[in-house]
Each structure stands twice: as structure tokens, then as C-alpha cells.
Design an enzyme around this catalytic site. Structure first.
Site, short mmCIF file in Angstrom:
data_model
loop_
_atom_site.label_atom_id
_atom_site.label_comp_id
_atom_site.label_asym_id
_atom_site.label_seq_id
_atom_site.Cartn_x
_atom_site.Cartn_y
_atom_site.Cartn_z
N SER A 108 1.50 3.98 11.55
CA SER A 108 1.93 2.63 11.19
C SER A 108 0.73 1.81 10.76
CB SER A 108 2.61 1.96 12.39
OG SER A 108 2.75 0.58 12.18
N LYS A 109 0.85 1.14 9.63
CA LYS A 109 -0.23 0.29 9.14
C LYS A 109 -0.54 -0.80 10.15
CE LYS A 109 -2.93 -1.28 5.74
NZ LYS A 109 -4.12 -0.56 5.27
N ARG A 110 0.51 -1.35 10.77
CA ARG A 110 0.29 -2.46 11.70
C ARG A 110 -0.49 -2.01 12.94
NH1 ARG A 110 5.83 -1.44 12.85
NH2 ARG A 110 6.52 -2.86 11.22
N TYR A 152 0.81 -1.21 0.00
CA TYR A 152 0.00 0.00 0.00
C TYR A 152 0.85 1.27 0.00
CZ TYR A 152 1.33 0.18 4.88
OH TYR A 152 2.05 0.25 6.04
N ASP A 212 -6.88 3.24 2.16
CA ASP A 212 -7.85 3.17 3.25
C ASP A 212 -8.68 4.45 3.32
OD1 ASP A 212 -6.93 0.66 4.06
OD2 ASP A 212 -5.48 1.51 5.46
#
Length: 491
Positions: free
Chosen positions: A262-264, A30, A272
Site C-alpha cells: 500500500s502506498k499509504r 502513480y 519510487d
């Protein structure tokens, strides 16, 4: 190593006399917000300077590649109006623009650096994890001072090795950044970083320097986490005898005062945000202001306006906090400024999530929403009553401000049903005149009559649009049916 004529020919290919910037993403999935901001600033510098904006795909870290990620890069850049002048898909004077396709170049330049005493082969058995965790003391590397003839012999014998940068053990290195100014570090704090790995592929740090030079890059925009690597980049440029580009290190985009996005941790990527109902242009505008100030009061900018006023001096040293509430404000502003036709186009998929009945015109419904929508994903829940009259309680007809109660609501519906039945045309003008005239005839305020009509038509206390618009979109037959349902509830 190639002869010097080959290197001279490579130098002659380099475009000169213009600003040249590059966005060099790794195809690992992404597009996160920080990456998008880097791409945007890189693009704006090029456009502000009337230069070239280049896309380079950095795919040397084969273990992290994600299938389809290059397509995500192309798609995101196209959606965000980041039109590149050169790149893998459009070509250019310094092709190829994909690092793995440039693989033969890096070894040649590493060997050139070795011939000048700024790099050496290292045959030590150390794993990549040793490198990453700093478990290997590079200053004590026995290969650093190995006789060149011995190094050549072992390499020719097929012994595996990496090529390392030879960092001076004494003195300091100073580099200049357009945001942070001059920064000086002790050379003893720098490690002999790997330039070419055992598999022959370059490391990120080495490929960047070689490619930036060969592509004529004049401004290098990247995150401030690379400030610590900049002295080593400088030493590479100096070892080759190359001009050093302007460094523009941008401070991180943070979720809050203490944590990077952070994506995590669930922070949204560009994809998104679009899925959450934000408009691309609003996202671009907001991201541009994450760590950059144009000066003045203006907040809403077109891409052309951003390019015109984008000065590197406006980039802040301080981290920027990503604020969804602020982004929502930008999004609402963009929605309100759209033409009715453009809003109807972007709203239609969301309208159709809730209103499946094609008899209802999506553009008519969208017109009710434009001034009342902050993000597009709000749309379905606002208009679900069109397809199906929801179950509702007769208490909804009670509204103090409109001076409406159950008895008065019953009377209003009884009076308006025959009036609506007799209307010559079912349009806003006739519906409005019918209700205003009846209220005037009864000597009451319009709201006392329109409140029960709207409640009966929608079955909800809060709706986009008033009684006139809702009745008109529903059509005469369905509107009258709903008014009779309301009458039954009040019986």
C-alpha cells in the site's frame, strides 16, 4: 433506446479471430507494483498468443482523477516496454479508448438490458455512501418490480434515478477462472448493483463489461479482489447474450504474510523503485515472477523470453510477497550484464551527484562501479572522494592483512612519489608496472605498497577500484598532491 440496427452495427465493428487483452488503469496517480504486474501479464498473454494489447483509460470515477496521471501511465508503459497496439494515443478500430468519451454508449446498453428484463430504474433516494457501506437492502428495493410504464413515466418527468442490474433471486451462478477454476455462488448473495449512476456515468463494473465486449477482449486480467464481482459480470454477459471472455484473476502482491502492499503504508510504486536506483528491466523481470513461475531454473528473462514462455497455467493462486532483497539481487545481476557503455550511461547522473569536477571522466569512474553496485543510488557515496579528499585518520594506513603500518606506509609513499613523478605516461600499465616493480625490488608483496598509495589517494578504507585505477583517474598532479598530504599525516 437505439434501434437494433445500431446495436448490430456496433457488433460488426468488434475485431474477431485473435487474442485481445487490455490494460485499463484509472488515472489516479502513480503506478503501484500490483498494477504494473497486471499490465505486464496482460501484455505477455497478448504477445504469447500473437494477439493485440490494448490500453483503455478508465476515468469514469471523476472524483479520484489526478492531473497528469494519464501522462504517468503513458510514460511508465513506454519505459517498461509495454507497447500497446491500440489506445487513446494511437487509435484503433474500436475507438474511443477513454471511457468518458464513450459515455453515450453505456446508457444505450443499460436500456437494452432493461428491455430484456435484466435491469431496472431505481428512483430510491440513496446516497453513494449507502451503496458503499451496504446499508441499502437491494432485494427489498420497491423499484425492482415497478411497472415499466410507471418507470418510463417517472423518468420522462425528469425524476432522478440509477439503473440497477436485476439479479435473479433464486439459483446459482457459476463462472470459470483460468487460475481458480469453476466457482459457484448463490444468487441470493449478490446485490442489484448500480450500472448507471444519477449523473449518467456508468459504474466501473458496468463500463468494464460493455467496453470489454465492444473491444473484442478475449482475456480479462485483474486482481483476485474482483472474484466476488465476477458472477455479476457473467450475468451481464448472459443478459446481453454475449460470449464471456477468459477471466484471469491474480492474487495480490503482499508486503508480508498479512498485509497487502500500500502506498499509504510507504510501499514503493514503480516510480519510487526507479528513484531508488533500480533498473526498469530488473523491476519488470522481478515483477513477472511475483506470482508466476516459468518452470525450470532460469530467473533472468528478457521481455521477448517472457512473452515466449508465459503460460497462464504458471500463475499461482497464492499471494506473492514483495521482497526488496530479492529485487536488489535481480538489479545487481542486470547491472553486471550490461555493456560498459550502457552502464556508464545510466550511472552518469549518479556519478555527477558526487563528482562535479568535469575533468574526471564519468565513464572511467563508472567502470570501477559496475561489478560493485547493487542499486544506482549507492554510487555517490562510493566515489565522493574524487572531488574532495576527505578528512581521514592516519590509522587507516594500518592494515594487518597487507602487513601495512604507519612506518611502512610512510616509507612506501616516500619511495613512490618520485617514481610517479618520473612516469613517462600516466596510464594503468605504467602505474601498475611502477608499483609492482618497486614491490619486487623491495622484496615485499604488492599489497604492502599499494595499500598506503590507495589510502592516501582516496582517504577511505573501502573504494571501488584499486590504487592503479584511482591514481589514473585523479591524474598525476592531484594524485601526487594527495600522496604528499598522506606523507604529512604520517610524519
Amino acid at each position: 433506446m437505439k434501434d437494433m440496427k445500431w446495436f448490430e452495427e456496433m457488433e460488426q465493428r468488434i475485431p474477431k479471430g485473435e487474442a485481445r487483452t487490455r490494460f485499463a488503469p484509472s488515472p489516479t496517480g502513480y503506478m503501484h507494483v500490483g498494477n504494473l504486474r497486471t499490465a505486464l501479464y496482460t501484455y505477455l498473454i497478448a504477445r504469447h498468443e500473437n494477439g493485440k494489447f490494448i490500453l483503455r483509460i478508465e476515468d469514469t470515477d471523476q472524483g479520484r482523477l489526478v492531473e497528469g496521471a494519464v501522462d504517468v501511465i503513458y510514460k511508465t508503459m513506454a519505459e517498461c516496454h509495454l507497447q500497446h497496439d491500440e489506445g487513446p494515443d494511437v487509435g484503433g478500430p474500436v475507438a474511443p479508448y477513454i471511457q468518458t468519451e464513450r459515455r453515450p454508449l453505456y446508457k444505450e446498453y443499460a436500456e437494452l438490458l432493461m428491455s430484456r428484463g435484466h435491469a431496472y430504474r431505481c428512483f430510491c433516494e440513496k446516497t453513494a455512501s449507502d451503496e458503499d457501506t451496504g446499508m441499502f437492502e437491494h432485494a427489498d428495493d420497491p423499484c425492482r418490480d415497478m411497472d415499466q410504464a410507471e418507470s418510463d413515466r417517472r423518468a420522462a418527468a425528469g425524476e432522478p434515478y440509477v439503473i440497477r442490474q436485476r439479479i435473479p433471486h433464486e439459483g446459482t451462478t457459476t463462472f470459470h477462472d483460468e487460475i481458480f477454476g469453476d466457482i459457484t455462488v448463490e444468487n441470493t448473495t449478490l446485490d442489484d448493483q448500480v450500472l448507471i449512476k444519477r449523473d449518467g456515468l456508468p459504474t466501473y463494473n458496468f463500463a468494464n463489461v460493455v467496453d470489454d465486449h465492444l473491444m473484442g477482449i478475449t482475456h480479462v486480467v485483474r486482481g483476485s479482489e474482483y472474484l466476488s464481482s465476477a458472477p455479476k459480470y457473467n450475468l451481464l454477459y448472459e443478459g446481453f447474450g454475449w460470449d464471456i471472455p477468459k477471466y484471469v484473476h491474480c492474487s495480490p502482491v503482499m508486503r508480508d504474510a498479512h498485509n497487502k502492499m500500500s502506498k499509504r503504508h510507504g510501499d514503493p510504486s514503480y516510480e519510487d523503485l526507479i528513484a531508488q536506483g533500480y533498473l526498469t528491466d530488473a523491476v519488470i523481470n522481478y515483477v513477472a515472477l511475483l506470482g508466476w513461475s516459468p518452470g525450470g531454473e532460469q530467473e533472468i528473462f528478457s521481455m521477448e523470453e517472457l512473452a515466449s514462455c508465459f503460460e497462464m497455467s504458471g500463475i499461482s493462486k497464492s499471494p506473492a510477497i514483495f521482497d526488496l532483497t530479492k529485487l536488489k539481487y535481480f538489479n545487481a545481476e542486470y547491472i553486471r550484464r550490461m555493456s560498459a557503455e550502457d552502464f556508464a550511461r545510466v550511472a552518469e547522473p549518479y556519478v555527477r551527484q558526487a563528482v562535479k569536477n568535469e575533468a574526471y571522466d564519468a565513464a572511467d569512474i563508472a567502470a570501477l562501479l559496475q561489478q560493485r553496485t547493487e542499486v544506482l543510488t549507492e554510487i555517490p557515496e562510493k566515489i565522493d572522494f574524487f572531488d574532495t579528499l576527505p578528512e581521514y585518520d592516519a590509522e587507516l594506513f594500518v592494515h594487518k592483512k597487507s602487513k601495512s603500518d604507519k612506518a611502512s606506509s610512510k616509507e612506501m609513499l616516500e619511495l613512490m612519489i618520485p617514481v610517479f613523478e618520473a612516469l613517462p605516461a600516466w596510464d594503468d600499465e605504467n602505474l601498475m608496472n611502477a608499483m609492482v616493480s618497486k614491490a619486487e625490488e623491495l622484496g615485499i608483496k604488492n599489497a604492502k605498497l599499494m595499500w598506503p598509495v590507495r589510502i592516501a589517494a582516496a582517504g577511505k578504507a573501502v573504494t571501488p577500484g584499486g590504487a592503479v585505477e584511482i591514481c589514473r583517474i585523479l591524474g598525476r598532479e592531484e594524485c601526487l598532491r594527495r600522496l604528499r598530504v598522506g606523507l604529512e599525516k604520517l610524519a
